[in-house]
Design an enzyme around this catalytic site. Structure first.
Site, PDB file in Angstrom:
ATOM      1  CG  ASP A   1      -1.860   1.132   1.277  1.00  0.00           C
ATOM      2  OD1 ASP A   1      -2.265   1.593   0.199  1.00  0.00           O
ATOM      3  OD2 ASP A   1      -2.205   1.591   2.375  1.00  0.00           O
TER       4      ASP A   1
ATOM      5  CD  GLU B   1      -4.609   1.907  -2.774  1.00  0.00           C
ATOM      6  OE1 GLU B   1      -4.772   1.311  -1.699  1.00  0.00           O
ATOM      7  OE2 GLU B   1      -4.751   3.134  -2.903  1.00  0.00           O
TER       8      GLU B   1
ATOM      9  CG  ASP C   1      -1.005   3.192   6.056  1.00  0.00           C
ATOM     10  OD1 ASP C   1      -1.143   3.992   5.138  1.00  0.00           O
ATOM     11  OD2 ASP C   1      -1.205   3.489   7.258  1.00  0.00           O
TER      12      ASP C   1
END
EC number: 3.1.21.10
Lengths: 176, 176
Positions: free
Chosen positions: B7, B68, B141
């Protein structure tokens, strides 16, 4: 001072090396473009940009790298690619302990043409004149990389004086 | 299949390693966050993220990295940092020849919660349940990185079938 200017992009990453000091004629040591195929995977493109930038640094040993500061007003897809290519150039410089300076497109245009709203042709013409070249470097990304390096050489003395003044002020503040 | 989920972010880059196949219970092999100080220079932050990601890859030897996909709807400053951190993770994987898959936040949420509009708490709760953890991984996260890895393990079979179908179709087209 020897500066590597980088106009970041995934498809064409302009690179140009300029040597000189503010107030004296400047010398171009090299100019080119690191290209990656638009249909290649992002990872492969980033590796190719890393290798290209490393080669330019190996060959020219710049003391500073000037990278275009990425802005948001462009198309989103382009901004992402620009941000990613700029991250690779910044990473390569930082790994070698070379300082990285960011300049906005309008700072660069204003530095070389006198106007922050100059067009590509005007920037190309001034780069050609300032570096005493026979013709404007092609493509525009290559000329822009040289303009970034010139902008940095001319702005650096002012930026250093400013940083010294701030540091002096801070140190005086700490010892009353 | 062993997947490293990332992430991306400059201040907190979530990382999580999950092993398993679609339809079977999954195993978490590690989770954490690569942090860099917000007041450090961009170059130093990117080098720290590169070193952090390299350590995770050295330790866990993932077969795939799921990152991501960066979008534009966020705040511009954040998007730049995210794009830059994501470029570093993608570069590290590509240098090792590890495939990189991108998944959007809504694909990830839909994969683990059934809804593309799930909130952080819901994603954290499902990651905890699916990986049989005692508590949701903190910060968010880290949980998001695990959710990315889970999403990739579950979506990969469908993606592979699609790619095979496309390849088959293309090869049939070439040999009439």
């Amino acid at each position: 001072m020897r500066v590597l200017g980088v106009d970041p992009g995934l498809t064409r990453c302009g690179v140009g090396v300029v040597e000189g000091v503010a107030g004296r004629p400047l010398t171009m040591l090299g100019v080119g473009v690191v290209r990656t195929p638009a249909d290649a995977e992002l990872g492969h493109r980033l590796v190719a940009i890393e290798q290209g930038i490393e080669q330019w640094m190996d060959e020219h040993k710049p003391e500073c790298v000037a990278v275009e500061r990425v802005f948001s007003q462009h198309n989103v897809r382009t901004v992402m690619g620009t941000a990613q290519a700029s991250a690779i150039a910044t990473l390569c410089a930082a790994r070698r302990g070379i300082p990285v300076a960011l300049h906005t497109p309008s700072e660069v245009k204003a530095a070389v043409t006198g106007s922050g709203r100059a067009d590509k042709a005007q920037v190309g013409a001034m780069v050609t004149r300032l570096l005493r070249l026979d013709a404007p470097p092609k493509p525009a990304d290559a000329a822009d990389a040289l303009a970034l390096a010139i902008c940095h050489i001319w702005r650096a003395p002012a930026q250093n004086r400013l940083q010294q003044a701030v540091a002096l002020h801070a140190s005086k503040g700490r010892t009353p």
